[in-house]
Design a protein around this motif. Sequence first.
Motif, PDB file in Angstrom:
ATOM      1  N   PRO A 182      26.190 -36.314  -2.518  1.00  0.00           N
ATOM      2  CA  PRO A 182      26.828 -36.971  -3.664  1.00  0.00           C
ATOM      3  C   PRO A 182      28.320 -36.687  -3.737  1.00  0.00           C
ATOM      4  CG  PRO A 182      25.674 -35.026  -4.415  1.00  0.00           C
ATOM      5  CD  PRO A 182      25.441 -35.107  -2.943  1.00  0.00           C
ATOM      6  N   THR A 183      29.062 -37.194  -2.767  1.00  0.00           N
ATOM      7  CA  THR A 183      30.516 -37.054  -2.758  1.00  0.00           C
ATOM      8  C   THR A 183      31.090 -38.443  -2.524  1.00  0.00           C
ATOM      9  OG1 THR A 183      30.678 -36.729  -0.367  1.00  0.00           O
ATOM     10  CG2 THR A 183      30.339 -34.760  -1.693  1.00  0.00           C
ATOM     11  N   LEU A 184      32.365 -38.589  -2.846  1.00  0.00           N
ATOM     12  CA  LEU A 184      33.010 -39.884  -2.667  1.00  0.00           C
ATOM     13  C   LEU A 184      32.927 -40.316  -1.202  1.00  0.00           C
ATOM     14  CD1 LEU A 184      34.583 -41.968  -4.354  1.00  0.00           C
ATOM     15  CD2 LEU A 184      36.688 -40.836  -3.622  1.00  0.00           C
ATOM     16  N   LEU A 232      25.208 -31.134  -6.863  1.00  0.00           N
ATOM     17  CA  LEU A 232      26.656 -30.902  -6.772  1.00  0.00           C
ATOM     18  C   LEU A 232      27.439 -31.744  -7.767  1.00  0.00           C
ATOM     19  CD1 LEU A 232      28.931 -29.472  -5.121  1.00  0.00           C
ATOM     20  CD2 LEU A 232      28.984 -31.495  -3.659  1.00  0.00           C
ATOM     21  N   ASN A 233      27.060 -33.014  -7.889  1.00  0.00           N
ATOM     22  CA  ASN A 233      27.856 -33.910  -8.729  1.00  0.00           C
ATOM     23  C   ASN A 233      26.974 -35.038  -9.284  1.00  0.00           C
ATOM     24  OD1 ASN A 233      29.584 -35.956  -9.704  1.00  0.00           O
ATOM     25  ND2 ASN A 233      31.218 -35.327  -8.314  1.00  0.00           N
ATOM     26  N   ARG A 291      27.415 -37.363 -11.379  1.00  0.00           N
ATOM     27  CA  ARG A 291      28.015 -38.693 -11.468  1.00  0.00           C
ATOM     28  C   ARG A 291      27.922 -39.422 -10.108  1.00  0.00           C
ATOM     29  NH1 ARG A 291      32.613 -41.574 -11.192  1.00  0.00           N
ATOM     30  NH2 ARG A 291      33.705 -39.955 -10.038  1.00  0.00           N
ATOM     31  N   GLN A 292      28.212 -38.679  -9.036  1.00  0.00           N
ATOM     32  CA  GLN A 292      28.127 -39.289  -7.703  1.00  0.00           C
ATOM     33  C   GLN A 292      26.674 -39.579  -7.328  1.00  0.00           C
ATOM     34  OE1 GLN A 292      30.544 -40.440  -5.909  1.00  0.00           O
ATOM     35  NE2 GLN A 292      32.355 -39.453  -6.759  1.00  0.00           N
ATOM     36  N   PHE A 296      41.057 -39.611  -0.341  1.00  0.00           N
ATOM     37  CA  PHE A 296      41.692 -38.440  -0.941  1.00  0.00           C
ATOM     38  C   PHE A 296      43.175 -38.666  -1.221  1.00  0.00           C
ATOM     39  CE2 PHE A 296      37.970 -37.108   1.318  1.00  0.00           C
ATOM     40  CZ  PHE A 296      37.354 -36.275   0.403  1.00  0.00           C
ATOM     41  N   ALA A 312      34.098 -27.565  -3.712  1.00  0.00           N
ATOM     42  CA  ALA A 312      33.123 -28.595  -3.317  1.00  0.00           C
ATOM     43  C   ALA A 312      33.053 -29.708  -4.371  1.00  0.00           C
ATOM     44  CB  ALA A 312      31.752 -27.964  -3.112  1.00  0.00           C
ATOM     45  N   ILE A 313      33.129 -29.320  -5.644  1.00  0.00           N
ATOM     46  CA  ILE A 313      33.053 -30.335  -6.708  1.00  0.00           C
ATOM     47  C   ILE A 313      34.301 -31.224  -6.691  1.00  0.00           C
ATOM     48  CG2 ILE A 313      33.029 -30.673  -9.233  1.00  0.00           C
ATOM     49  CD1 ILE A 313      31.158 -28.183  -9.337  1.00  0.00           C
ATOM     50  N   TYR A 322      36.149 -31.861  -4.161  1.00  0.00           N
ATOM     51  CA  TYR A 322      35.995 -32.697  -2.963  1.00  0.00           C
ATOM     52  C   TYR A 322      35.073 -33.876  -3.251  1.00  0.00           C
ATOM     53  CZ  TYR A 322      34.205 -34.180   1.584  1.00  0.00           C
ATOM     54  OH  TYR A 322      33.816 -34.936   2.656  1.00  0.00           O
ATOM     55  N   SER A 323      33.972 -33.591  -3.953  1.00  0.00           N
ATOM     56  CA  SER A 323      32.987 -34.652  -4.209  1.00  0.00           C
ATOM     57  C   SER A 323      33.586 -35.773  -5.053  1.00  0.00           C
ATOM     58  CB  SER A 323      31.732 -34.083  -4.877  1.00  0.00           C
ATOM     59  OG  SER A 323      32.005 -33.748  -6.224  1.00  0.00           O
ATOM     60  N   GLU A 324      34.606 -35.440  -5.856  1.00  0.00           N
ATOM     61  CA  GLU A 324      35.270 -36.453  -6.683  1.00  0.00           C
ATOM     62  C   GLU A 324      36.411 -37.133  -5.940  1.00  0.00           C
ATOM     63  OE1 GLU A 324      34.506 -37.685  -9.472  1.00  0.00           O
ATOM     64  OE2 GLU A 324      33.083 -36.301 -10.382  1.00  0.00           O
ATOM     65  N   GLY A 325      36.664 -36.728  -4.723  1.00  0.00           N
ATOM     66  CA  GLY A 325      37.756 -37.319  -3.959  1.00  0.00           C
ATOM     67  C   GLY A 325      39.113 -36.759  -4.364  1.00  0.00           C
TER      68      GLY A 325
END
Lengths: 288, 286
Positions: A192-194, A223-224, A226-227, B48, B250-251, B253-256
């Motif tokens: 769950p990452t961009l 982890l996320n 929202r993702q 990113f 990591a968080i 990163y997950s959001e870009g």
Amino acid sequence: MQELIVLSGKGGTGKTSIVASLAQIFQDKVLADCDVDAADLHLLLHPTILEKKEFWSGKTAFLHPEKCIECGQCLDLCRFKAIQENFIIDKISCEGCGVCAYFCPQKAIEMQENMAGYLFVSTTSCGPMIHARLGTGEENSGKLVAEVRNRARQKAQKENLPLILIDGPPGIGCPVIASLAGAKSVLIITEPTLSGLHDLERVIQLAQHFQVQTFVCINKADLNPRQVKETIDHCTELGIKIIGQIPYDEEITKAQIAGQNIIEFNPQSLVAQEIKMMAQKLKEYLKI
Amino acid sequence: MQIAIASGKGGTGKTTIATNLAYFWQKQMKKKIVLLDCDVEEPNCHLFLKPTWHSSQKATAKIPSINLEQCTYCGKCSDLCQFGAISCLKDNVLVFPELCHSCGGCTLVCPTKAIIEVEKELGEIKIGAQDNLQIIHGYLKIGEPMSPPLIRKVKEQATQEDLIIVDCPPGTSCPVIEALKGSDFVLLITEPTPFGLHDLKLAVEVVRDLKIPFAVGINRSTLGNSALKDYCARENIPIILEIPHERNIAIAYSEGELLLKKFPQYEKNFAPLWSYIQEVISSCKN
């Protein structure tokens, strides 16, 4: 007999760890590691190699300097800039097309066969395993992947095993296409990452291009949130089933260090439980 | 000058390091930087850096097209083709574009000039920028197996005078070689796990074969075990960058989010890289 291939698009989403766990759970199957470039499945399954076969593929130009008159025709014709000004062949750039050899007026260039890697037929505690090692920097990974799949099919037929479980390479290019085309189903491991979602979208498109039935598993799912939702929404829109959500757990790394899959390393862990549930669903969908 | 960021294993943090390094250097040195995203199968740098795209163009490769009226079915083309991309039958000639390497041999060998070359789409090249940072990325078309020709075209967009950072695809085979070619220095990114170590060893073989000076960067460095550092010490491979294993990294990163924008405290991890790399490159030239 059917093939289930596990892919990810993005590297490092946990593909190999999950394949090794599924290998522990599923009965009666052949394992095939089609990540011939940077294969890691053997680090968890410890295959005993029964047969090691050389993989010869492609050619490289070899120039005999005593015959060469340095006319420069080869330099002009080579599109890969593999022949240097001093008439030394850059083996790394040579794609083996043979144009230089064919048109050399002195027949000073010879095309030599490449030993491009090895194919292994092995046995593991989870059943037979076919894997390979492409020489570093080599081409033709797709051909070697096709060889691995062929041998795995032969093995499955001979031993009357209904399933081939394939650990696929990352990306969407040549070795992935060679692993995927003609398979019955694909399980895509995402995170769950961009970037995970971006890469998932591309690998789903590829699976649809080849009309392979697709399942998705979200690894590191805590982890996320929202993702995770974005991933679920995207898959739902395409009518693709999410059949597993596996939390992040450092037990996976510990299992890897112990050289084990998580099912044998810590069967009580939440990760192991979730993988077992996913395996059960897969069994139902694939009717195995 | 060209600096490549590579790794054997995927998902070790190549893109994180490449984007942050590009961001950090353009901020520190007020210098134009060109970041080439050569992971054309799964390009992620733009997620990113969020550039403003300025241009986009189709990237193509040449494949043969046969004029059957002029063809005598002599079979010289299929004899020459080493890739099985052209097959001469009794009364037809088949072309398999996905196997063609665009060497041009069939066109040259055809005695009746019945073969011309036409363009096949490989994907797209996009050029964008953010501040002093130019981002060029290739996007391989879905279903197209061959990435090296597109990688080559992405690299053609930069000039040798630029300070170039190349984000490579994972692995050790031809796409990686194509991305690494012409580099003055390679930073190999890995993580301290058995998979990370195993695949690093393969990547080290590749850069040693290519004779490019290199060092290692460890991502999630507080994870796993010490085998990776032991290996680097044994092999005399310098470790010039470490990023710890932290959930908040990591968080982000997950959001870009870009690591150094979110957590500028890690700038100190990147700070020594420039002078180190400069020194290695100049000592290799002498």
